[in-house]
Structures are given as structure tokens and as C-alpha cells.
Scaffold this motif. Structure first.
Motif, PDB file in Angstrom:
ATOM      1  N   VAL A  13     -41.928-105.219  45.444  1.00 39.69           N
ATOM      2  CA  VAL A  13     -42.225-104.638  46.748  1.00 39.69           C
ATOM      3  C   VAL A  13     -42.933-105.638  47.642  1.00 39.69           C
ATOM      4  O   VAL A  13     -42.658-105.747  48.818  1.00 39.69           O
ATOM      5  N   TYR A  52     -34.712 -96.316  46.321  1.00 40.30           N
ATOM      6  CA  TYR A  52     -34.405 -97.058  47.539  1.00 40.30           C
ATOM      7  C   TYR A  52     -33.094 -97.784  47.318  1.00 40.30           C
ATOM      8  O   TYR A  52     -32.601 -97.904  46.193  1.00 40.30           O
ATOM      9  N   ASN A 107     -39.253-104.340  53.579  1.00 39.69           N
ATOM     10  CA  ASN A 107     -39.088-102.893  53.540  1.00 39.69           C
ATOM     11  C   ASN A 107     -38.582-102.380  54.880  1.00 39.69           C
ATOM     12  O   ASN A 107     -39.093-102.753  55.927  1.00 39.69           O
ATOM     13  N   LYS A 119     -31.205-101.377  47.692  1.00 36.08           N
ATOM     14  CA  LYS A 119     -31.585-102.791  47.678  1.00 36.08           C
ATOM     15  C   LYS A 119     -30.358-103.634  48.015  1.00 36.08           C
ATOM     16  O   LYS A 119     -29.275-103.422  47.478  1.00 36.08           O
ATOM     17  N   HIS A 161     -35.444-103.496  50.880  1.00 36.32           N
ATOM     18  CA  HIS A 161     -35.574-102.194  50.237  1.00 36.32           C
ATOM     19  C   HIS A 161     -35.498-101.163  51.360  1.00 36.32           C
ATOM     20  O   HIS A 161     -36.343-101.143  52.247  1.00 36.32           O
ATOM     21  N   ASN A 168     -39.343-101.648  60.357  1.00 38.56           N
ATOM     22  CA  ASN A 168     -39.442-102.637  59.289  1.00 38.56           C
ATOM     23  C   ASN A 168     -40.662-103.503  59.512  1.00 38.56           C
ATOM     24  O   ASN A 168     -41.349-103.374  60.514  1.00 38.56           O
ATOM     25  N   ARG A 171     -35.396 -97.314  52.576  1.00 39.26           N
ATOM     26  CA  ARG A 171     -35.777 -95.947  52.221  1.00 39.26           C
ATOM     27  C   ARG A 171     -35.564 -95.035  53.420  1.00 39.26           C
ATOM     28  O   ARG A 171     -35.577 -95.475  54.557  1.00 39.26           O
TER      29      ARG A 171
END
Length: 179
Positions: free
Chosen positions: A13, A139, A18, A141, A79, A54, A81
Motif C-alpha cells: 500500500v 481492490y 491509490n 491492481k 490500487h 488519487n 477501490r
């Protein structure tokens, strides 16, 4: 207070980029009151219902024009979500499929599910001392292959509090990766 350590849901992470996709559930259901109930034949949606946030160092806006620009280094992993905006949190979103075009900008997306994680939760009796509960995390990827523009299709379902699908949707988005 719990003495149990709360581990990060993913060891990568910290190094991942993200991306949070926020679905405006109320507006979506208002605009599409009878969406498809077939995962294989989702209702195609227009702009204005999914917003991306993001960790870009540049300021971001939340205007949805079915285009997402990500500023990354040459070896970025993403990642992705999803969450919803709904008045009383009566709806959840689950992205069940993600595909990318063939321009060579992004790798094929992979669904990652990590089960039975210990996550913090407030204790109603003592809100300043966190408790924990078990939950699953998931999530999508994918990895940056090159700078450029990639067409993506994301399929998701809106779910009610009883975990019943209210509808299946498809959103086509253009992802632009910049150095």
C-alpha cells in the motif's frame, strides 16, 4: 483498548498509487431507476456519476468527464477501490470487473482480495479508545506500462444493506498516465 496490532491490509500500500472511485449512488439510481439486474449485461452510464480521487501531488478537481489523469513514475502500481456517496450509507458499491484497452499503457487488471483483516472501529462506550473487528478488503491492481492514454471499462454493482444487488452498471473511462 485492544492490544492486538492492526496490520496494514497490504504490504505494498505504501508504494502503490491509490485511486478511489466514488459513485454517487443516489443520483445514479435517480437517473437509472430500472438498471440491469444481469451482471453480464450492465446498464451503461454517462458522465457525472463516478468521481476519482488519487494521491497526485497536483491539485485535483472532481468534475467527471469520464477522463482520469494520473501523474506517476515509470513503475507505478495502482490500487483501485470504490465507495459510494449515499445519504444514509444505504448503498455500497462493488466493482466486479475491470478491463483495459490494447494501447499498452496499463497491465491487465487483477482483483486482489485479502480476507479476515483486523480493522479499527470506534467503541460506542468509549469512542476515544478504538476497538477492532474483522473485515475483508479488496481492490483492483494494475501497473503502468507506458505514458499515454488507455480506454478502460469498469463494471460495478450497487448493493443495498441486505447485500442484494440493486443494479449492474458499466462505466467507460479514459485514463491518461503522465510522467
Amino acid at each position: 483498548m485492544t492490544s492486538e496490532p492492526i496490520k496494514s491490509p497490504s504490504s505494498s500500500v505504501a508504494t502503490a498509487n491509490n485511486v478511489l472511485l466514488i459513485v454517487d449512488a443516489e443520483s445514479l439510481l435517480s437517473r437509472y431507476p430500472e438498471p440491469s439486474l444481469e451482471a453480464e449485461n450492465p446498464t451503461s452510464i454517462s458522465d457525472g456519476f463516478v468521481f476519482a480521487i488519487n494521491g497526485s501531488p497536483k491539485p485535483q478537481n472532481t468534475i467527471n468527464d469520464s477522463s482520469i489523469t494520473l501523474v506517476t513514475d515509470k513503475t507505478a502500481t495502482f490500487h483501485i477501490r470504490g465507495r459510494t456517496v449515499s445519504l444514509l450509507a444505504e448503498h455500497s458499491v462493488v466493482f466486479y470487473d475491470m478491463s483495459v484497452g490494447d494501447s499498452g499503457v496499463l497491465s491487465t487488471p487483477e482483483l486482489v482480495v485479502q480476507g479476515d483483516l483486523t480493522v479499527p472501529a470506534p467503541d460506542p462506550e468509549n469512542p476515544t479508545e478504538p476497538g477492532t473487528h474483522q473485515a475483508d478488503d479488496h481492490y483492483w491492481k494494475c501497473t503502468r506500462l507506458a505514458a499515454g492514454v488507455e480506454a478502460c471499462e469498469l463494471k460495478f454493482m450497487l448493493i443495498d444493506k441486505n447485500c442484494e444487488a440493486l443494479g449492474y452498471f458499466s462505466w467507460v473511462v479514459e485514463v491518461r498516465l503522465q510522467d
